[in-house]
Design a protein around this motif. Structure first.
Motif, PDB file in Angstrom:
ATOM      1  N   ILE A 145       0.848  -1.192   0.000  1.00 28.34           N
ATOM      2  CA  ILE A 145       0.000   0.000   0.000  1.00 28.34           C
ATOM      3  C   ILE A 145       0.884   1.242   0.000  1.00 28.34           C
ATOM      4  N   GLY A 146       0.568   2.192  -0.874  1.00 30.20           N
ATOM      5  CA  GLY A 146       1.312   3.448  -0.926  1.00 30.20           C
ATOM      6  C   GLY A 146       0.380   4.646  -0.974  1.00 30.20           C
ATOM      7  N   TYR A 147       0.848   5.777  -0.470  1.00 28.35           N
ATOM      8  CA  TYR A 147       0.024   6.987  -0.512  1.00 28.35           C
ATOM      9  C   TYR A 147       0.898   8.233  -0.657  1.00 28.35           C
ATOM     10  N   LEU A 148       0.368   9.223  -1.394  1.00 25.09           N
ATOM     11  CA  LEU A 148       0.968  10.540  -1.540  1.00 25.09           C
ATOM     12  C   LEU A 148      -0.098  11.550  -1.153  1.00 25.09           C
ATOM     13  N   LEU A 149       0.081  12.191  -0.013  1.00 27.45           N
ATOM     14  CA  LEU A 149      -0.929  13.117   0.503  1.00 27.45           C
ATOM     15  C   LEU A 149      -0.368  14.531   0.558  1.00 27.45           C
ATOM     16  N   ASP A 150      -1.222  15.511   0.238  1.00 23.08           N
ATOM     17  CA  ASP A 150      -0.799  16.909   0.201  1.00 23.08           C
ATOM     18  C   ASP A 150      -1.987  17.784   0.580  1.00 23.08           C
ATOM     19  N   ASN A 151      -1.707  19.069   0.743  1.00 24.71           N
ATOM     20  CA  ASN A 151      -2.756  20.037   1.061  1.00 24.71           C
ATOM     21  C   ASN A 151      -3.575  19.567   2.262  1.00 24.71           C
ATOM     22  N   GLU A 152      -4.906  19.431   2.091  1.00 23.29           N
ATOM     23  CA  GLU A 152      -5.768  19.010   3.197  1.00 23.29           C
ATOM     24  C   GLU A 152      -6.317  17.601   2.981  1.00 23.29           C
ATOM     25  N   ASP A 153      -5.588  16.773   2.272  1.00 23.67           N
ATOM     26  CA  ASP A 153      -6.010  15.389   2.047  1.00 23.67           C
ATOM     27  C   ASP A 153      -6.216  14.665   3.369  1.00 23.67           C
ATOM     28  N   LYS A 154      -7.210  13.769   3.375  1.00 23.42           N
ATOM     29  CA  LYS A 154      -7.476  12.931   4.550  1.00 23.42           C
ATOM     30  C   LYS A 154      -7.586  11.475   4.100  1.00 23.42           C
ATOM     31  N   LEU A 155      -6.913  10.603   4.824  1.00 25.74           N
ATOM     32  CA  LEU A 155      -6.924   9.180   4.489  1.00 25.74           C
ATOM     33  C   LEU A 155      -6.955   8.363   5.765  1.00 25.74           C
ATOM     34  N   ASP A 156      -7.898   7.418   5.841  1.00 27.19           N
ATOM     35  CA  ASP A 156      -8.000   6.511   6.977  1.00 27.19           C
ATOM     36  C   ASP A 156      -8.058   5.083   6.437  1.00 27.19           C
ATOM     37  N   ILE A 157      -7.047   4.279   6.765  1.00 24.40           N
ATOM     38  CA  ILE A 157      -6.967   2.897   6.298  1.00 24.40           C
ATOM     39  C   ILE A 157      -7.033   1.957   7.492  1.00 24.40           C
ATOM     40  N   ASN A 158      -7.879   0.940   7.379  1.00 21.04           N
ATOM     41  CA  ASN A 158      -7.997  -0.064   8.427  1.00 21.04           C
ATOM     42  C   ASN A 158      -7.831  -1.437   7.788  1.00 21.04           C
ATOM     43  N   LEU A 159      -6.722  -2.115   8.082  1.00 22.99           N
ATOM     44  CA  LEU A 159      -6.439  -3.426   7.495  1.00 22.99           C
ATOM     45  C   LEU A 159      -6.437  -4.475   8.595  1.00 22.99           C
ATOM     46  N   ILE A 160      -7.215  -5.539   8.389  1.00 25.84           N
ATOM     47  CA  ILE A 160      -7.313  -6.623   9.373  1.00 25.84           C
ATOM     48  C   ILE A 160      -7.055  -7.949   8.674  1.00 25.84           C
ATOM     49  N   ALA A 161      -6.041  -8.671   9.138  1.00 27.81           N
ATOM     50  CA  ALA A 161      -5.750 -10.012   8.631  1.00 27.81           C
ATOM     51  C   ALA A 161      -6.088 -11.015   9.726  1.00 27.81           C
TER      52      ALA A 161
END
Length: 295
Positions: A145-161
């Motif tokens: 998993i990769g992410y590029l965030l800038d400005n007011e970006d919001k990201l919430d990731i929840n991974l369950i194995a």
């Protein structure tokens, strides 16, 4: 139809004031399911511009690439049923401006494999949940998993194995770059259930912070109800080492260019995992990179 839902719930809640236990969102509910199936070695490429529910029933091998595009709000759910001895590769690219509530759920039988590759290129407010049930003997999950965030970006990731089967394996790698006043939460849980004898799980996140205004939250979690298992997690979070910056500046490279190069390197690691030149070209174009970046 829209409804309010609690999303991305942490399996073992922590202190409420940290704000990582769950999310509450008004979501669009997809009305019908669509079955996906790739043909031969060529990937099936899908443009997702509205709310959809997809089902992947893998009987041999599947390679699906999904582009989340458009700046409208949408809910996209993918349900994967991995039969015995099968292999599913799912690639999801969340393009800049996409406002998505995303869900991936997988059930893996004996020796079934799921390779998940996700790349987030920014987004006003993205919530993403991955749940993999490794129920069969020697079932395997790999997630890059990769992410590029800038400005007011919001990201919430929840991974369950969830490891149920004997000798199951999960390998989770997350790489990200944060700039501006962006916010990100990554919750990665490896849960060894009773009976998961000989199971192994690992997760690691690398976060490059390019601005002091960013807000990063990383929650690695290992739960264990079985003794004969191996689990590990780690996180590397921070700015570039000052000695490295000094060395590169002494070679005539500006600090801005140094961070640009580091961000590019982390993105390219994810692009290589995709294994599709057409998708790589599209991502590089979106990032304003030339043809030399595809070589």
């Amino acid at each position: 139809m829209t409804e309010k839902r609690i999303l991305n719930t942490l399996p073992a809640p922590t202190f409420g004031w940290l704000g990582v236990n769950s999310l509450e969102r008004e979501v669009l509910v997809p009305e019908r399911a669509e079955s996906l199936e790739s043909k031969g070695a060529e990937p099936l490429r899908i443009e997702v511009t509205d709310s959809r529910l997809y089902e992947i029933n893998t009987q041999a091998e599947q390679f699906i690439i999904m582009f989340m595009s458009g700046d409208n709000k949408k809910t996209v759910s993918v349900k994967i049923h991995g039969a015995e001895g099968t292999r599913t590769k799912l690639v999801q690219v969340f393009e800049k401006g996409a406002q998505t509530v995303s869900g991936v759920s997988a059930e893996l039988a004996d020796r079934a494999e799921l390779e998940l590759v996700q790349l987030y290129l920014g987004g006003a407010d993205t919530a993403s949940e991955i749940k993999a049930e490794l129920s069969g003997y020697s079932a395997k999950l790999t997630a890059d998993i990769g992410y590029l965030l800038d400005n007011e970006d919001k990201l919430d990731i929840n991974l369950i194995a969830d490891h149920y089967g004997r000798k199951t394996l999960s390998e989770i790698k997350v790489r990200g770059v944060m700039d501006g006043s962006s916010q990100k939460t990554f919750k990665g849980t490896i849960d060894f259930k009773n009976g998961a004898i000989g199971a192994k799980g690992s997760e690691n996140e690398e976060v490059l912070l390019m601005n002091e205004s960013v807000r990063n939250r990383t929650v690695p979690l290992i739960l264990c109800a079985e003794e004969d298992v191996e689990g590990s997690h780690g996180a590397s979070i921070g700015r570039i080492n000052e000695e490295h910056i000094f060395y590169m500046q002494s070679r005539g490279i500006s600090e801005e260019k140094i961070y640009e190069l580091m961000a590019k390197a982390k993105t390219e690691q994810i692009i290589k995992c995709i294994g599709d030149s057409e998708t790589a070209e599209r991502i590089n174009r979106a990032l304003g990179r030339g043809d030399e970046d595809n070589e």
